[in-house]
Write a protein that holds these residues in place. Structure first.
Motif, mmCIF file in Angstrom:
data_model
loop_
_atom_site.group_PDB
_atom_site.id
_atom_site.type_symbol
_atom_site.label_atom_id
_atom_site.label_comp_id
_atom_site.label_asym_id
_atom_site.label_seq_id
_atom_site.Cartn_x
_atom_site.Cartn_y
_atom_site.Cartn_z
ATOM 1 N N ALA A 164 -4.367 -2.712 3.876
ATOM 2 C CA ALA A 164 -4.034 -3.103 2.503
ATOM 3 C C ALA A 164 -3.407 -1.950 1.734
ATOM 4 N N SER A 165 -3.911 -0.737 1.914
ATOM 5 C CA SER A 165 -3.377 0.410 1.176
ATOM 6 C C SER A 165 -1.960 0.756 1.625
ATOM 7 N N ILE A 166 -1.715 0.716 2.922
ATOM 8 C CA ILE A 166 -0.381 1.046 3.426
ATOM 9 C C ILE A 166 0.646 0.013 2.985
ATOM 10 N N ASN A 167 0.272 -1.257 2.993
ATOM 11 C CA ASN A 167 1.194 -2.298 2.538
ATOM 12 C C ASN A 167 1.526 -2.126 1.050
ATOM 13 N N ALA A 168 0.542 -1.727 0.259
ATOM 14 C CA ALA A 168 0.781 -1.531 -1.177
ATOM 15 C C ALA A 168 1.705 -0.349 -1.427
ATOM 16 N N LEU A 169 1.512 0.744 -0.706
ATOM 17 C CA LEU A 169 2.368 1.926 -0.888
ATOM 18 C C LEU A 169 3.782 1.700 -0.357
ATOM 19 N N SER A 214 -3.928 6.956 -8.123
ATOM 20 C CA SER A 214 -5.209 6.818 -7.423
ATOM 21 C C SER A 214 -6.053 5.707 -8.016
ATOM 22 N N ALA A 215 -6.089 5.634 -9.359
ATOM 23 C CA ALA A 215 -6.874 4.577 -10.011
ATOM 24 C C ALA A 215 -6.264 3.209 -9.751
ATOM 25 N N GLU A 216 -4.953 3.158 -9.718
ATOM 26 C CA GLU A 216 -4.275 1.884 -9.438
ATOM 27 C C GLU A 216 -4.619 1.395 -8.036
ATOM 28 N N GLU A 228 -15.926 2.169 1.276
ATOM 29 C CA GLU A 228 -14.699 2.205 2.067
ATOM 30 C C GLU A 228 -13.486 2.459 1.175
ATOM 31 N N VAL A 229 -13.498 1.889 -0.024
ATOM 32 C CA VAL A 229 -12.390 2.103 -0.958
ATOM 33 C C VAL A 229 -12.311 3.574 -1.351
ATOM 34 N N ALA A 230 -13.448 4.162 -1.690
ATOM 35 C CA ALA A 230 -13.460 5.571 -2.085
ATOM 36 C C ALA A 230 -12.999 6.471 -0.946
ATOM 37 N N ALA A 231 -13.433 6.161 0.279
ATOM 38 C CA ALA A 231 -13.022 6.970 1.434
ATOM 39 C C ALA A 231 -11.527 6.847 1.690
ATOM 40 N N GLU A 232 -10.992 5.645 1.504
ATOM 41 C CA GLU A 232 -9.554 5.440 1.751
ATOM 42 C C GLU A 232 -8.707 6.151 0.701
ATOM 43 N N VAL A 233 -9.124 6.088 -0.557
ATOM 44 C CA VAL A 233 -8.388 6.779 -1.618
ATOM 45 C C VAL A 233 -8.422 8.288 -1.389
ATOM 46 N N GLU A 234 -9.560 8.784 -0.977
ATOM 47 C CA GLU A 234 -9.670 10.214 -0.695
ATOM 48 C C GLU A 234 -8.760 10.611 0.471
ATOM 49 N N ARG A 235 -8.694 9.754 1.483
ATOM 50 C CA ARG A 235 -7.830 10.044 2.641
ATOM 51 C C ARG A 235 -6.362 10.061 2.230
ATOM 52 N N LEU A 236 -5.948 9.102 1.390
ATOM 53 C CA LEU A 236 -4.559 9.035 0.937
ATOM 54 C C LEU A 236 -4.201 10.227 0.051
ATOM 55 N N ALA A 288 -5.569 13.214 0.279
ATOM 56 C CA ALA A 288 -5.478 14.379 1.155
ATOM 57 C C ALA A 288 -4.170 14.392 1.933
ATOM 58 N N ALA A 289 -3.662 13.205 2.241
ATOM 59 C CA ALA A 289 -2.397 13.105 2.979
ATOM 60 C C ALA A 289 -1.185 13.219 2.069
ATOM 61 N N GLY A 290 -1.391 13.283 0.754
ATOM 62 C CA GLY A 290 -0.281 13.386 -0.179
ATOM 63 C C GLY A 290 0.389 12.058 -0.495
ATOM 64 N N LEU A 291 -0.208 10.966 -0.069
ATOM 65 C CA LEU A 291 0.360 9.650 -0.351
ATOM 66 C C LEU A 291 -0.029 9.153 -1.741
ATOM 67 N N LEU A 292 -1.055 9.703 -2.306
ATOM 68 C CA LEU A 292 -1.458 9.430 -3.685
ATOM 69 C C LEU A 292 -1.473 10.755 -4.447
ATOM 70 N N ASP A 293 -0.618 10.857 -5.481
ATOM 71 C CA ASP A 293 -0.546 12.084 -6.282
ATOM 72 C C ASP A 293 -0.103 11.692 -7.690
ATOM 73 N N ASP A 294 -1.036 11.720 -8.632
ATOM 74 C CA ASP A 294 -0.724 11.277 -9.999
ATOM 75 C C ASP A 294 0.321 12.159 -10.676
ATOM 76 N N ARG A 295 0.319 13.447 -10.415
ATOM 77 C CA ARG A 295 1.297 14.327 -11.051
ATOM 78 C C ARG A 295 2.719 14.035 -10.579
ATOM 79 N N VAL A 296 2.877 13.837 -9.300
ATOM 80 C CA VAL A 296 4.201 13.504 -8.757
ATOM 81 C C VAL A 296 4.657 12.151 -9.295
ATOM 82 N N LEU A 297 3.745 11.193 -9.331
ATOM 83 C CA LEU A 297 4.089 9.872 -9.842
ATOM 84 C C LEU A 297 4.479 9.938 -11.312
ATOM 85 N N ALA A 298 3.760 10.716 -12.106
ATOM 86 C CA ALA A 298 4.059 10.829 -13.537
ATOM 87 C C ALA A 298 5.441 11.439 -13.761
#
Length: 280
Positions: free
Chosen positions: A131-136, A143-145, A159-167, A169-179
């Motif tokens: 689900a996370s990969i399809n959304a990205l 991250s909150a989204e 599981e949601v918290a672990a997946e967000v943390e994994r993303l 760490a991988a740089g797939l979720l970054d609020d500063r870059v998105l902003a």
């Protein structure tokens, strides 16, 4: 005519007559007359040159057989095997004999029936990851989204918290870059002001610290310049109104774009000045 021995005399034919057929042996010859002349046969009892006789066994006369040493018989040429095939044969032979030298560097695995088998269900990616990969793949997310999206799929919160943390760490979720990306897109492509950009970032659930850092690049001078460009483009569509109506409509348009009152007043004045469009 008959001869004195009781046989018929030879018939002499006249000149020109066909010759008589060759004389055939008569049927009344005795066996003795038909027997071969034994005197003409070699004496088998006489010894041969090497002293052997027929009684001692059969023999060949000297010189009947070439007694010289036979020439050396050359062995047939054997086609040489390819080096790889020869090496493979030596390896298999060594393995069968349990030779340590041949098996050095070779790792033998367990029998297939003793290997651990992986459950096909475990080989599939978990639902939360899919689900996370399809959304990205559709758009960048905060991250909150992402957390809100996964929780709405009724996925376990851990599981949601672990997946967000994994993303993260991988740089797939970054609020500063998105902003930073959203500020640049909303300001340059859509012509939005600072307040409208802030509202959009909050709607996308970007971290407030990331919003403040991204908006630091938007100063008053840049915003006034952008608002004036937008106002001039819009003023050309208001020529059918009187000046007062045109000013009111243009001001409302810029306010909806997120520009402050001070910036709106300056931009309207610049767009509807003497060099601007004529009103009725």
């Amino acid at each position: 005519m008959e001869r004195s021995d009781g046989r018929l005399a030879t018939v002499s034919y006249l000149f020109g007559a066909p010759e008589a057929p060759a004389e055939q042996p008569t049927v009344d010859e005795t066996p003795a007359e038909r027997a071969p002349d034994l005197a003409a046969l070699p004496d088998l009892a006489a010894p041969a040159a090497d002293g052997r006789t027929a009684a001692s066994g059969w023999y060949l006369e000297p010189g009947a057989v070439d007694e010289s040493e036979p020439d050396e018989v050359s062995e047939p040429e054997v086609e040489t095997e390819a080096p790889a095939l020869a090496e493979a044969r030596r390896f298999l032979s060594a393995v069968k004999k349990d030779a340590p030298a041949a098996t050095s560097g070779v790792r033998f695995v367990e029998e297939p029936d003793t290997l651990e088998r992986t459950d096909p269900a475990e080989a599939k990616p978990p639902v939360v990851r899919k689900a996370s990969i399809n959304a990205l793949a559709r758009k960048g997310m905060s991250s909150a989204e992402m957390t809100t999206l996964l929780e709405n799929r009724e996925i376990d919160p851990d599981e949601v918290a672990a997946e967000v943390e994994r993303l993260e760490a991988a740089g797939l979720l970054d609020d500063r870059v998105l902003a930073d990306d959203l500020v640049r897109t909303l300001r340059d492509r859509k012509g939005l002001g600072k307040s409208a950009i802030t509202a959009e970032l909050r709607r996308r659930q970007v971290d407030q610290a990331a919003i403040d850092e991204a908006l630091e690049s938007v100063d008053v001078d840049d915003e006034l310049e952008r608002a004036t460009e937008v106002a001039i483009k819009r003023a050309g569509q208001l020529s059918s109104y009187d000046r007062t109506t045109a000013e009111r409509r243009l001001s409302a348009f810029l306010q909806r774009r997120g520009y402050s009152g001070t910036v709106v007043g300056a931009a309207v004045k610049a767009a509807l000045g003497p060099a601007g469009p004529r009103f009725r």
